[in-house]
Design an enzyme around this catalytic site. Structure first.
Site, PDB file in Angstrom:
ATOM      1  N   LYS A  41     -39.247 -18.992 -64.338  1.00 40.17           N
ATOM      2  CA  LYS A  41     -39.910 -19.649 -63.214  1.00 40.17           C
ATOM      3  C   LYS A  41     -41.292 -19.072 -63.041  1.00 40.17           C
ATOM      4  O   LYS A  41     -41.474 -17.863 -63.035  1.00 40.17           O
ATOM      5  CB  LYS A  41     -39.104 -19.428 -61.923  1.00 40.17           C
ATOM      6  CG  LYS A  41     -38.323 -20.639 -61.463  1.00 40.17           C
ATOM      7  CD  LYS A  41     -37.791 -20.397 -60.054  1.00 40.17           C
ATOM      8  CE  LYS A  41     -36.959 -21.564 -59.542  1.00 40.17           C
ATOM      9  NZ  LYS A  41     -36.359 -21.273 -58.227  1.00 40.17           N
ATOM     10  N   ARG A  90     -29.566 -26.596 -45.920  1.00 41.65           N
ATOM     11  CA  ARG A  90     -30.527 -27.276 -45.059  1.00 41.65           C
ATOM     12  C   ARG A  90     -30.171 -28.744 -44.885  1.00 41.65           C
ATOM     13  O   ARG A  90     -30.073 -29.255 -43.798  1.00 41.65           O
ATOM     14  CB  ARG A  90     -31.942 -27.185 -45.642  1.00 41.65           C
ATOM     15  CG  ARG A  90     -32.601 -25.873 -45.392  1.00 41.65           C
ATOM     16  CD  ARG A  90     -33.729 -25.622 -46.322  1.00 41.65           C
ATOM     17  NE  ARG A  90     -33.252 -25.520 -47.702  1.00 41.65           N
ATOM     18  CZ  ARG A  90     -33.991 -25.146 -48.719  1.00 41.65           C
ATOM     19  NH1 ARG A  90     -35.260 -24.889 -48.546  1.00 41.65           N
ATOM     20  NH2 ARG A  90     -33.479 -25.040 -49.916  1.00 41.65           N
ATOM     21  N   SER A 128     -39.835 -22.666 -49.552  1.00 41.05           N
ATOM     22  CA  SER A 128     -40.953 -21.931 -50.156  1.00 41.05           C
ATOM     23  C   SER A 128     -41.913 -22.906 -50.841  1.00 41.05           C
ATOM     24  O   SER A 128     -43.132 -22.709 -50.840  1.00 41.05           O
ATOM     25  CB  SER A 128     -40.429 -20.927 -51.182  1.00 41.05           C
ATOM     26  OG  SER A 128     -39.589 -19.995 -50.573  1.00 41.05           O
TER      27      SER A 128
HETATM   28  P1  ADP Z   1     -33.440 -20.522 -54.662  1.00 38.94           P
HETATM   29  O1  ADP Z   1     -34.592 -20.493 -55.608  1.00 38.94           O
HETATM   30  O2  ADP Z   1     -32.224 -19.790 -55.122  1.00 38.94           O
HETATM   31  O3  ADP Z   1     -33.117 -21.854 -54.027  1.00 38.94           O
HETATM   32  P2  ADP Z   1     -34.812 -19.821 -52.252  1.00 38.94           P
HETATM   33  O4  ADP Z   1     -35.618 -18.589 -52.143  1.00 38.94           O
HETATM   34  O5  ADP Z   1     -35.531 -21.114 -52.222  1.00 38.94           O
HETATM   35  O6  ADP Z   1     -33.940 -19.586 -53.511  1.00 38.94           O
HETATM   36  O7  ADP Z   1     -33.693 -19.843 -51.118  1.00 38.94           O
HETATM   37  C1  ADP Z   1     -32.713 -18.863 -51.019  1.00 38.94           C
HETATM   38  C2  ADP Z   1     -31.612 -19.319 -50.092  1.00 38.94           C
HETATM   39  O8  ADP Z   1     -32.146 -19.538 -48.787  1.00 38.94           O
HETATM   40  C3  ADP Z   1     -30.946 -20.632 -50.474  1.00 38.94           C
HETATM   41  O9  ADP Z   1     -29.575 -20.540 -50.153  1.00 38.94           O
HETATM   42  C4  ADP Z   1     -31.595 -21.648 -49.590  1.00 38.94           C
HETATM   43  O10 ADP Z   1     -30.744 -22.746 -49.312  1.00 38.94           O
HETATM   44  C5  ADP Z   1     -31.806 -20.824 -48.334  1.00 38.94           C
HETATM   45  N1  ADP Z   1     -32.914 -21.341 -47.529  1.00 38.94           N
HETATM   46  C6  ADP Z   1     -34.177 -21.588 -47.917  1.00 38.94           C
HETATM   47  N2  ADP Z   1     -34.922 -22.057 -46.897  1.00 38.94           N
HETATM   48  C7  ADP Z   1     -34.093 -22.108 -45.823  1.00 38.94           C
HETATM   49  C8  ADP Z   1     -34.248 -22.547 -44.460  1.00 38.94           C
HETATM   50  N3  ADP Z   1     -35.390 -23.035 -44.031  1.00 38.94           N
HETATM   51  N4  ADP Z   1     -33.158 -22.483 -43.644  1.00 38.94           N
HETATM   52  C9  ADP Z   1     -31.991 -21.999 -44.126  1.00 38.94           C
HETATM   53  N5  ADP Z   1     -31.776 -21.587 -45.391  1.00 38.94           N
HETATM   54  C10 ADP Z   1     -32.812 -21.645 -46.222  1.00 38.94           C
END
Ligand code: ADP
Length: 161
Positions: A41, A90, A128
């Protein structure tokens, strides 16, 4: 002793992630925020930067630690003696993928359980990817990420505010 891991890319850490960390730390005895070191990534922040930023933001949480890992999550969990995975849901779009991953991890190691926290409504739209998209155009990200991180994110796009 219930030891859990909250794994993710956290590139960058958002207020949605912090909300998840706070809430899950209240459920388990020990929570490890596991930052995935995924060389495939293309990340905005290096693994070291992400780990140190999350450490900074979770400093006041006594049962939370931060570490990076690579390879299979279930293997890393064996190493650190954790049996619970915390993930956030989400929207329905998260569900299909998360269910598949959770079931696969459980097959790989039946001692491992995944628990899902539903997103805080305040952050249900937040990811993100959205933060990076907005920041890259100089958009206002103050409602998305901790204050201390705003400038560091803009700097990655050579934007000074
Ligand atoms: P990945 O690349 O594994 O999806 P992320 O860093 O995007 O990792 O997210 C890590 C975790 O946090 C995942 O379980 C994702 O669903 C959760 N997550 C991300 N954003 C939110 C949010 N706004 N509210 C709740 N959970 C979130």
């Amino acid at each position: 002793m219930k030891k859990a891991i909250y794994p993710g890319s956290f590139d960058p850490l958002t207020l949605g992630h912090i909300d998840m960390i706070q809430r899950s730390a209240q459920i388990v005895d020990e929570l490890v925020v596991g930052v995935l070191n995924n060389s495939a990534k293309n990340s905005l922040f290096s693994i070291e930067e992400r780990v140190s930023m999350i450490k900074e933001m979770t400093d006041s949480m006594p049962n939370v630690t931060v570490a990076s890992f690579d390879g299979l999550l279930v293997d890393y969990m064996k190493e650190i003696d954790a049996t619970i995975i915390v993930r956030g849901l989400r929207a329905v779009t998260d569900f299909e993928y998360e269910l598949q991953i959770a079931q696969t991890n459980h097959v790989e190691n039946p001692d491992v359980e995944t628990i899902f926290l539903t997103t805080n409504l305040k952050y249900s739209y937040l990811s993100s990817t959205i933060v990076k998209e907005f920041a890259s155009y100089g958009g206002d990200i103050s409602k998305f990420v901790p204050e201390q991180m705003i400038d560091r994110i803009y700097q990655k796009y050579n934007i000074s505010k």
